[in-house]
Design a protein around this motif. Structure first.
Motif: not given
Length: 246
Positions: A226-234, A237-244
């Motif tokens: 599901l994360l892969r299907l989201l627009p890159y701007r989302i 941003a979620l990846t950045a949160r995962i990475a702290g």
């Protein structure tokens, strides 16, 4: 895949490859086991009750696969399972060029050489099983170049599934986190982590079905899809949160 057949496992000396060997041996499969660690490989072959140990150093995949094809020619295989991989977490500026070259050779270039040889080794309709990873679904900080090679393996498996059909039944395995000597290097929380034995059971169940991709555990892999299907701007941003970093 039925258990009472010849199966070649590459990367069998530890982790999921080792767990697959033990489970298939318990089911009566005739196994050929390959890895670079010759001592661990021969110990495993003995534990598996007479499995054949075929040491393989994928640092030179052309020579290694060519030699293996010669050794295995004669009786067709039911399946070839490629689990071998190198991994070292770290930021991109920390990657040593020599290790980068070795990782790409083992994780990706070797797969091309194996795909070329597979139709000569497998019975018609036999399975070529390639291991990608959920890490290949989306680029994650400190995961490269491993994640990049696993994304490439998934792309290659998709191409081969069409190109080699129906002569070869190509399958892609995309595990989430599995407790191995590779994931022991991680210094972050790994959600839904499985044991190698649990992962091996999921792989074998999938190979007995018809689906192209075998991914597990589903509660984690579907979230990553599901994360892969989201627009890159989302998704970024979620990846950045995962990475702290958010």
């Amino acid at each position: 895949m039925t258990a009472q057949r010849r199966v070649w496992i590459i990367g069998a000396s530890s982790g999921i490859g080792q767990a697959l060997a033990l489970q298939l041996a318990a089911e009566g499969a005739e196994l050929i086991l390959s890895a670079r660690d010759e001592g661990a490989l021969r110990d495993l072959a003995q534990t598996c009750g007479g499995a054949e140990a075929l040491p393989l150093d994928l640092a030179d995949p052309d020579a290694a696969i060519t030699a293996a094809v010669t050794a295995l020619s004669g009786r067709p295989l039911e399946a070839i399972i490629f689990t071998a991989a190198l991994y070292e977490p770290g930021r991109v500026e920390e990657i040593e060029p020599a290790f980068l070259s070795e990782l790409i050779t083992v994780n990706l270039t070797s797969v091309f050489h194996l795909a070329k040889a597979a139709p000569r080794l497998l019975r018609r309709g036999g399975q070529l099983v390639l291991f990608g990873s959920v890490a290949g679904y989306l680029g994650l900080p400190s995961g490269q170049p491993y994640s990049a090679t696993k994304a490439a393996v998934a792309n290659l498996a998709e191409s081969l599934a069409v190109e080699l059909a129906p002569r070869v039944d190509v399958r892609l395995v995309s595990p989430g986190f599995v407790r191995t000597r590779l994931t022991d290097k991680n210094r972050f929380n790994m959600p839904a982590i499985l044991s190698p034995e649990e992962a091996a059971r999921a792989v074998l169940a999938g190979l007995r079905g018809k689906g192209f991709e075998i991914h597990f555990p589903r509660r984690f892999t579907f979230a990553m899809k599901l994360l892969r299907l989201l627009p890159y701007r989302i998704s970024l941003a979620l990846t950045a949160r995962i990475a702290g970093r958010g």
